[in-house]
Structure formats: structure tokens, C-alpha cells
Design a protein around this motif. Sequence first.
Motif, PDB file in Angstrom:
ATOM      1  N   ARG A  17       0.843  -1.194   0.000  1.00 43.11           N
ATOM      2  CA  ARG A  17       0.000   0.000   0.000  1.00 43.11           C
ATOM      3  C   ARG A  17       0.881   1.248   0.000  1.00 43.11           C
ATOM      4  NH1 ARG A  17      -2.678  -3.952   2.777  1.00 43.11           N
ATOM      5  NH2 ARG A  17      -4.887  -4.164   2.300  1.00 43.11           N
ATOM      6  N   VAL A  18       0.573   2.153  -0.947  1.00 45.00           N
ATOM      7  CA  VAL A  18       1.357   3.377  -1.143  1.00 45.00           C
ATOM      8  C   VAL A  18       0.465   4.591  -0.921  1.00 45.00           C
ATOM      9  CG1 VAL A  18       2.704   4.723  -2.801  1.00 45.00           C
ATOM     10  CG2 VAL A  18       2.778   2.210  -2.883  1.00 45.00           C
ATOM     11  N   LEU A  19       0.933   5.545  -0.123  1.00 42.92           N
ATOM     12  CA  LEU A  19       0.221   6.799   0.087  1.00 42.92           C
ATOM     13  C   LEU A  19       1.144   7.948  -0.286  1.00 42.92           C
ATOM     14  CD1 LEU A  19      -2.376   8.181   1.203  1.00 42.92           C
ATOM     15  CD2 LEU A  19      -1.176   8.347   3.400  1.00 42.92           C
ATOM     16  N   PHE A  20       0.718   8.750  -1.272  1.00 45.14           N
ATOM     17  CA  PHE A  20       1.462   9.943  -1.673  1.00 45.14           C
ATOM     18  C   PHE A  20       0.908  11.122  -0.880  1.00 45.14           C
ATOM     19  CE2 PHE A  20       1.861   7.194  -5.402  1.00 45.14           C
ATOM     20  CZ  PHE A  20       3.235   7.202  -5.560  1.00 45.14           C
ATOM     21  N   ILE A  21       1.799  11.999  -0.399  1.00 42.53           N
ATOM     22  CA  ILE A  21       1.393  13.079   0.492  1.00 42.53           C
ATOM     23  C   ILE A  21       1.956  14.416   0.020  1.00 42.53           C
ATOM     24  CG2 ILE A  21       1.498  13.942   2.871  1.00 42.53           C
ATOM     25  CD1 ILE A  21       2.059  10.926   3.661  1.00 42.53           C
ATOM     26  N   CYS A  22       1.069  15.422  -0.086  1.00 45.96           N
ATOM     27  CA  CYS A  22       1.494  16.800  -0.322  1.00 45.96           C
ATOM     28  C   CYS A  22       0.707  17.694   0.623  1.00 45.96           C
ATOM     29  CB  CYS A  22       1.346  17.199  -1.800  1.00 45.96           C
ATOM     30  SG  CYS A  22      -0.336  17.428  -2.394  1.00 45.96           S
ATOM     31  N   LEU A  23       0.703  18.975   0.385  1.00 49.71           N
ATOM     32  CA  LEU A  23       0.043  19.908   1.306  1.00 49.71           C
ATOM     33  C   LEU A  23      -1.483  19.839   1.211  1.00 49.71           C
ATOM     34  CD1 LEU A  23       0.246  22.187   3.409  1.00 49.71           C
ATOM     35  CD2 LEU A  23       0.370  23.798   1.486  1.00 49.71           C
ATOM     36  N   GLY A  24      -2.027  20.098   0.028  1.00 47.11           N
ATOM     37  CA  GLY A  24      -3.475  20.204  -0.104  1.00 47.11           C
ATOM     38  C   GLY A  24      -4.162  19.013  -0.729  1.00 47.11           C
ATOM     39  N   ASN A  25      -3.398  18.089  -1.288  1.00 48.62           N
ATOM     40  CA  ASN A  25      -3.916  16.884  -1.945  1.00 48.62           C
ATOM     41  C   ASN A  25      -4.798  17.216  -3.149  1.00 48.62           C
ATOM     42  OD1 ASN A  25      -6.030  14.060  -1.183  1.00 48.62           O
ATOM     43  ND2 ASN A  25      -4.067  13.999  -2.212  1.00 48.62           N
ATOM     44  N   ILE A  26      -4.405  18.268  -3.898  1.00 53.61           N
ATOM     45  CA  ILE A  26      -5.113  18.543  -5.152  1.00 53.61           C
ATOM     46  C   ILE A  26      -4.170  18.675  -6.352  1.00 53.61           C
ATOM     47  CG2 ILE A  26      -7.165  19.554  -4.085  1.00 53.61           C
ATOM     48  CD1 ILE A  26      -6.019  22.335  -4.929  1.00 53.61           C
ATOM     49  N   CYS A  27      -2.875  18.803  -6.119  1.00 47.75           N
ATOM     50  CA  CYS A  27      -1.932  18.963  -7.241  1.00 47.75           C
ATOM     51  C   CYS A  27      -0.946  17.803  -7.334  1.00 47.75           C
ATOM     52  CB  CYS A  27      -1.165  20.281  -7.136  1.00 47.75           C
ATOM     53  SG  CYS A  27      -2.170  21.765  -7.352  1.00 47.75           S
ATOM     54  N   ARG A  28       0.058  17.807  -6.475  1.00 43.87           N
ATOM     55  CA  ARG A  28       1.163  16.849  -6.604  1.00 43.87           C
ATOM     56  C   ARG A  28       0.811  15.426  -6.200  1.00 43.87           C
ATOM     57  NH1 ARG A  28       5.399  19.974  -3.082  1.00 43.87           N
ATOM     58  NH2 ARG A  28       3.475  20.450  -2.000  1.00 43.87           N
ATOM     59  N   SER A  29       0.273  15.233  -4.995  1.00 43.46           N
ATOM     60  CA  SER A  29       0.022  13.856  -4.553  1.00 43.46           C
ATOM     61  C   SER A  29      -1.057  13.162  -5.380  1.00 43.46           C
ATOM     62  CB  SER A  29      -0.267  13.786  -3.053  1.00 43.46           C
ATOM     63  OG  SER A  29      -1.358  14.574  -2.670  1.00 43.46           O
ATOM     64  N   PRO A  30      -2.133  13.848  -5.814  1.00 40.59           N
ATOM     65  CA  PRO A  30      -3.064  13.139  -6.683  1.00 40.59           C
ATOM     66  C   PRO A  30      -2.464  12.856  -8.062  1.00 40.59           C
ATOM     67  CG  PRO A  30      -3.864  15.364  -6.259  1.00 40.59           C
ATOM     68  CD  PRO A  30      -2.660  15.148  -5.398  1.00 40.59           C
ATOM     69  N   MET A  31      -1.545  13.718  -8.516  1.00 36.78           N
ATOM     70  CA  MET A  31      -0.885  13.446  -9.783  1.00 36.78           C
ATOM     71  C   MET A  31      -0.036  12.177  -9.653  1.00 36.78           C
ATOM     72  SD  MET A  31       1.494  15.797 -12.283  1.00 36.78           S
ATOM     73  CE  MET A  31       0.191  16.984 -12.647  1.00 36.78           C
ATOM     74  N   ALA A  32       0.714  12.076  -8.563  1.00 34.98           N
ATOM     75  CA  ALA A  32       1.523  10.874  -8.333  1.00 34.98           C
ATOM     76  C   ALA A  32       0.629   9.654  -8.170  1.00 34.98           C
ATOM     77  CB  ALA A  32       2.405  11.062  -7.105  1.00 34.98           C
ATOM     78  N   GLU A  33      -0.480   9.799  -7.458  1.00 33.17           N
ATOM     79  CA  GLU A  33      -1.426   8.685  -7.288  1.00 33.17           C
ATOM     80  C   GLU A  33      -1.931   8.198  -8.643  1.00 33.17           C
ATOM     81  OE1 GLU A  33      -5.912   7.725  -5.564  1.00 33.17           O
ATOM     82  OE2 GLU A  33      -4.986   9.649  -5.056  1.00 33.17           O
ATOM     83  N   ALA A  34      -2.365   9.117  -9.486  1.00 32.73           N
ATOM     84  CA  ALA A  34      -2.908   8.742 -10.794  1.00 32.73           C
ATOM     85  C   ALA A  34      -1.839   8.100 -11.680  1.00 32.73           C
ATOM     86  CB  ALA A  34      -3.518   9.968 -11.475  1.00 32.73           C
TER      87      ALA A  34
END
Length: 152
Positions: A3-20
Motif C-alpha cells: 500500500r502506497v500513500l502519496f502526500i502533499c500539502l493540499g492533496n489537489i496537485c502533486r500527490s493526486p498526480m503521483a497517485e494517478a
Amino acid sequence: MKRVLFICLGNICRSPMAEAVMRDLVEKRGLTSQIKVDSAGTSNYHIGEPPHRGTKAKLQEYGISTSGMKARQLRSTDLTEFDYLVCMDDSNLQNTIEMLRAEGHAKVFRFLDLTHHKKDVPDPWYSGDFQETYDLCVEGCEALLTKIEAEL
């Protein structure tokens, strides 16, 4: 199951991009039954919102879906539920360590530490450069997936 969780500040730019990007790579390699991917933010600024329009547009250019993705804040249970907590920059790393009391946990690390860059993923919310963020996400996700595949 990893299980992988990507983390950024607001979870609308970087971490969802990495998730996708990671979901797309995992699917293309036929590993969806072995790897789960999610993302979160250290702040509560955008809870429930979809990815930023710039993130969505950049991912659409590459045929990568953001369907069903909504911002959420990091939870205390994330430390036990995920094998990798991958932070997009040093500030997010420090916030994650503080929020989860995760000092010294090897599973909490900075995303680009897996690459030769050894730097933070710039926040396109401020820079406007979603292409740079995408390129770094692809490179980091490929490095992380190689690491995970070796462990499976």
C-alpha cells in the motif's frame, strides 16, 4: 498487498498526480491486485475537492484518469495502513512525521529520494508548471514501482 500513500500539502496537485500516475503504471503492469495507491494532504484546505484543473488537464494529455479522486487529509491510521508514505517535499515530510509521530520510520520518506534528483517536487499551485511536476511524478513512480516489484 503493498500500500502506497502519496502526500502533499493540499492533496489537489502533486500527490493526486503521483497517485494517478502510479495507478496507471500499476494497471499497465498487471499489478492491481498486489498494489493499492492513495493520496492525502497534510492540510485540511481542500477536503472533498477533486484534483486541481491543471493536474487533471496534464494527466488527460497522457490518457491518465483522475476519476473518483477527492482530496483528504492525512489520518493517524495511515501509518499502520500503508507500507510507504511518500512525501512530495521536505515540508510535507516533516509535517507527516509530526502528525503521525513517525520519527525514524523507514516507510516515511521524500518521493524524489528514490531518484537521482534528491530535491522536492515543486508545487504547481505556485509555479504553474504542471509539466515539470508530471515528469518528476513519472520518474519517481517508476523508481518506487521498481522497488516494490523487487519486494513482491
